[in-house]
Design a protein around this motif. Structure first.
Motif, short mmCIF file in Angstrom:
data_model
loop_
_atom_site.label_atom_id
_atom_site.label_comp_id
_atom_site.label_asym_id
_atom_site.label_seq_id
_atom_site.Cartn_x
_atom_site.Cartn_y
_atom_site.Cartn_z
N ALA A 23 23.07 -67.13 -23.69
CA ALA A 23 24.09 -68.19 -24.37
C ALA A 23 24.81 -69.07 -23.06
O ALA A 23 25.02 -69.90 -23.54
CB ALA A 23 25.16 -66.96 -24.71
N LEU A 94 34.89 -71.44 -22.85
CA LEU A 94 34.86 -71.72 -24.38
C LEU A 94 35.90 -73.08 -24.40
O LEU A 94 35.31 -73.90 -25.23
CB LEU A 94 35.57 -70.54 -24.91
CG LEU A 94 34.61 -69.31 -25.17
CD1 LEU A 94 35.38 -68.08 -25.92
CD2 LEU A 94 33.44 -69.64 -26.15
N THR A 98 34.33 -76.89 -25.78
CA THR A 98 34.80 -77.41 -27.16
C THR A 98 35.55 -78.84 -26.87
O THR A 98 35.03 -79.77 -27.44
CB THR A 98 36.11 -76.55 -27.41
OG1 THR A 98 35.70 -75.48 -27.71
CG2 THR A 98 36.73 -77.09 -28.81
N GLY A 206 29.06 -76.40 -32.27
CA GLY A 206 29.26 -75.02 -33.52
C GLY A 206 28.23 -73.93 -32.70
O GLY A 206 28.50 -72.75 -32.57
N ILE A 207 26.86 -74.43 -32.43
CA ILE A 207 26.00 -73.56 -32.14
C ILE A 207 26.45 -72.60 -30.65
O ILE A 207 26.39 -71.49 -30.62
CB ILE A 207 24.72 -74.20 -31.73
CG1 ILE A 207 24.05 -74.34 -33.06
CG2 ILE A 207 23.69 -72.93 -31.08
CD1 ILE A 207 22.92 -75.35 -33.02
N SER A 208 26.92 -73.54 -29.64
CA SER A 208 27.40 -73.07 -28.47
C SER A 208 28.79 -71.99 -28.54
O SER A 208 28.55 -71.13 -28.05
CB SER A 208 27.74 -74.23 -27.70
OG SER A 208 28.28 -73.95 -26.37
N LEU A 209 29.49 -72.62 -29.37
CA LEU A 209 30.67 -71.42 -29.72
C LEU A 209 30.32 -70.39 -30.09
O LEU A 209 30.82 -69.24 -29.93
CB LEU A 209 31.71 -72.14 -30.38
CG LEU A 209 32.80 -73.55 -29.76
CD1 LEU A 209 33.57 -74.03 -30.86
CD2 LEU A 209 33.32 -72.82 -28.78
N TRP A 210 29.36 -70.33 -31.14
CA TRP A 210 28.93 -69.18 -31.78
C TRP A 210 28.18 -68.34 -30.85
O TRP A 210 28.47 -66.83 -30.79
CB TRP A 210 27.81 -69.60 -33.04
CG TRP A 210 27.14 -68.26 -33.68
CD1 TRP A 210 27.67 -67.27 -34.49
CD2 TRP A 210 25.82 -68.20 -33.57
NE1 TRP A 210 26.86 -66.52 -34.76
CE2 TRP A 210 25.53 -66.63 -34.25
CE3 TRP A 210 24.87 -68.41 -32.92
CZ2 TRP A 210 24.45 -66.21 -34.32
CZ3 TRP A 210 23.45 -68.02 -32.81
CH2 TRP A 210 23.39 -66.86 -33.52
N MET A 211 27.52 -68.73 -30.06
CA MET A 211 26.68 -67.91 -29.18
C MET A 211 27.79 -67.37 -28.08
O MET A 211 27.61 -66.08 -27.66
CB MET A 211 25.52 -68.71 -28.47
CG MET A 211 24.50 -69.21 -29.22
SD MET A 211 23.34 -70.01 -28.46
CE MET A 211 22.48 -68.84 -27.32
N ARG A 212 28.52 -68.27 -27.43
CA ARG A 212 29.31 -67.77 -26.52
C ARG A 212 30.56 -66.83 -26.85
O ARG A 212 31.13 -65.95 -26.08
CB ARG A 212 30.06 -68.88 -25.67
CG ARG A 212 29.02 -69.70 -24.97
CD ARG A 212 29.83 -70.86 -23.83
NE ARG A 212 28.54 -71.39 -23.07
CZ ARG A 212 28.83 -72.28 -22.30
NH1 ARG A 212 30.15 -72.61 -21.92
NH2 ARG A 212 28.05 -72.61 -21.24
N LEU A 213 30.89 -66.85 -28.14
CA LEU A 213 31.94 -65.89 -28.57
C LEU A 213 31.36 -64.54 -28.69
O LEU A 213 32.19 -63.57 -28.76
CB LEU A 213 32.37 -66.32 -30.04
CG LEU A 213 33.37 -67.54 -29.91
CD1 LEU A 213 33.40 -68.02 -31.40
CD2 LEU A 213 34.90 -67.04 -29.20
N LYS A 214 30.08 -64.39 -28.62
CA LYS A 214 29.31 -63.09 -28.43
C LYS A 214 29.47 -62.52 -27.08
O LYS A 214 29.26 -61.26 -27.29
CB LYS A 214 28.01 -63.13 -28.89
CG LYS A 214 27.67 -63.36 -30.46
CD LYS A 214 26.34 -63.22 -30.63
CE LYS A 214 25.95 -63.60 -32.14
NZ LYS A 214 24.62 -63.39 -32.61
#
Length: 554
Positions: A23, A94, A98, A206-214
């Motif tokens: 991520a 994060l 953004t 969008g992809i980066s936020l989705w991965m980093r929120l995990k």
């Protein structure tokens, strides 16, 4: 990595570490893609956002705006370093990713200078400021986040993926431009298609936020927070912590100054050199850099892993010393392979210029200063990659092989007419300024040279995330490593295309800009030799530089 905390630090599982590396690396690739796509498309943006006839000035203005983003990286490092040391590593980067994604997409929405005039470059500059602030917080956060999850014996290896991701961002920018070229007709790409790579950053965001929120917070920061040992003012403490001023100096000049000038010389100077004075076809240049970049990414991982065995100092010293020896020969070889015709024509038919006030002023048009007629001729020769000998004289003379070339007064009324007229005149003596398509053997040679430069970059960069994480105490690590890294990368590296371009434009020697890299690296290797710790890698708390750690309670 030990934190010196009075709380127990939880060891992450193998699967957690893989997610952390994946991520963080993907986010870093996307963020650097956002930053580099501007430089990759510089040759188009100079016409979209700047209304100048002077080709050299247009490119220098693009590199000036490119440098603006770098100029604000240290401010971003201070701001987000403070937040990262106070609030945590995860949420800080994060925010940075953004901000970067939104600013990059904004560049793709700006009307051209032909539509809104001077407002176009002003808006571009403001968005580059936001990009610089974001990037100032990104690298430190991602590097520390991985380093603080990694076991000490694998820290160089694990963090090397972050280092490779920086090159990965450049490769992705090339890949996207190539895809657009294949899907969009050339005229349309020049007119509007160049906006697509910028707008794509919304999807990447969008992809980066989705991965980093995990991801969960760094275990080192969690331990410090539970123990109440986070810094009150990380920026101030970065300069008051015992021994930290020396470490920041070494990190700035002995580490970052070396790695960043080599990196930008290898990738951006290499790209500009092939596209500009060597006149290599744009698509060919992009394919060469894409292949070279993909292969070179593996070098960073190999060097990072090697540094876990031999220490962080040895690869950096080897890479810096090798650069001092090989830098000029590498670019001479690049020139002879990319466009041997110009060098051969200049050898057969030496070009000489004579006249009064024969010097160039690259920014004359920008500041309404009068460029001399001789300076205008030199400007065209330099941009075309034509070597020349300069002599004094009372009147302007241009000669090829001792034979005088008739100078048309119309050349000095219009920049395009001057460029086309001089090139046409030199074409009569064997100079070919058309787009070049090197043979297959030459292309292989160019790739080999770029891979050699990529290895020099990997030697000085592959282990740096681990090294900088180990150099500073955990509670001020985000600020302490980000400040020197982004001052060095922002000013010494980020201004390199502009400074090298001004040196070339001022001297008329297409290789003279390399002296900037050589001098920075020469100074840096002295600082690194003096200031970097030798021997096996060591945590900050175990390095002998840290005050005694507080006892860790179960």
């Amino acid at each position: 990595m030990a934190s010196g905390s009075t709380a127990t630090q939880r060891e992450p599982s193998e699967n957690e570490i893989k997610l952390v590396i994946g991520a963080s690396s993907a986010g870093t690739i996307f963020e650097w893609y956002d930053f580099f796509i501007y430089g990759t498309l510089a040759y188009i943006l100079k016409d979209a956002f700047y209304d100048v006839d002077n080709e050299t000035l247009g490119l220098l203005l693009v590199w000036s705006t490119f440098a603006v983003g770098f100029a604000f990286r240290p401010i971003g490092a201070i701001l987000f370093g403070f937040l990262g040391d106070r609030l945590g590593r995860k949420y800080t980067f994060l925010v940075t990713v953004t901000l970067m994604g939104i600013a990059t997409a904004g560049v793709g929405l700006i009307p051209t200078v032909a539509t809104i005039g001077i407002a176009a470059p002003i808006i571009v500059i403001l968005l580059r400021v936001l990009q610089g602030l974001a990037l100032g917080g990104e690298y430190g956060g991602a590097a520390i986040y991985v380093a603080e999850h990694a076991p000490p014996e694998k820290r160089g290896f694990y963090t090397s993926f972050i280092q490779a991701s920086v090159a990965g961002g450049f490769v992705l920018s090339i890949a996207v431009v190539l895809a657009c070229r294949f899907l969009i007709p050339e005229d349309d790409f020049q007119a509007w298609g160049w906006r697509v790579p910028f707008l794509l950053s919304i999807i990447l965001l969008g992809i980066s936020l989705w991965m980093r929120l995990k991801l969960s917070e760094s275990p080192v920061f969690q331990a410090m927070k539970e123990a109440g040992e986070t810094a009150d003012n990380p920026f101030v403490e970065s300069f008051t912590y015992p021994g930290n001023k020396k470490r920041i100096f070494v990190a700035l000049f002995g580490v970052t100054g070396v790695l960043t000038t080599i990196w930008y010389t290898a990738f951006f100077s290499g790209m500009s050199f092939l596209r500009g004075p060597m006149h290599v076809d744009d698509l060919t240049v992009e394919l060469i850099l894409f292949v070279s970049g993909i292969i070179a990414m593996t070098f960073y991982v190999l060097i990072g892993k090697w540094s876990d065995r031999v220490g962080r100092k040895k690869p950096i010293i080897i890479g810096a010393l090798a650069t001092l020896v090989l830098l000029f020969p590498a670019f001479w070889t690049l020139g002879s392979l990319a466009n041997p015709g110009i060098a051969q024509a200049a050898e057969r038919t030496p070009i000489t210029v004579a006249g009064p006030e024969c010097s160039t002023d690259p920014f004359a048009d920008l500041f309404d200063r009068e460029q001399t007629d001789c300076g205008k001729v030199l400007e065209v020769l330099t941009a075309a990659g034509v070597p020349y000998e300069l002599y004094g004289g009372t009147e302007l003379q241009l000669a090829a092989g001792g034979e005088q070339i008739a100078i048309d007064p119309a050349w000095f009324e219009d920049g395009a007419a001057r460029r086309d007229g001089i090139r046409a005149a030199l074409g009569e003596y064997g100079f070919d300024f058309s787009k070049q398509q090197p043979g297959f053997a030459n292309i292989l040679g160019i790739v080999a040279v770029l891979l050699g430069l990529g290895m020099l970059s990997a030697l000085t960069y592959g282990s740096v995330a681990a090294l900088l994480s180990e150099m500073f105490p955990a509670k001020i690590r985000y600020s302490s490593m980000s400040i020197p890294y982004h001052i060095g990368a922002g000013y010494l590296g980020g201004f390199l295309p502009l400074i090298a371009g001004v040196i070339v434009a001022s001297t008329g020697n297409i290789y003279s800009g390399l002296w900037y890299t050589w001098v920075v690296v020469a100074f840096g290797v002295v600082v690194a030799w003096w200031g970097l710790p030798s021997g096996p890698p060591a945590d900050f708390e175990d390095s002998g530089e840290a005050p005694p750690a507080s006892p860790v309670t179960p």
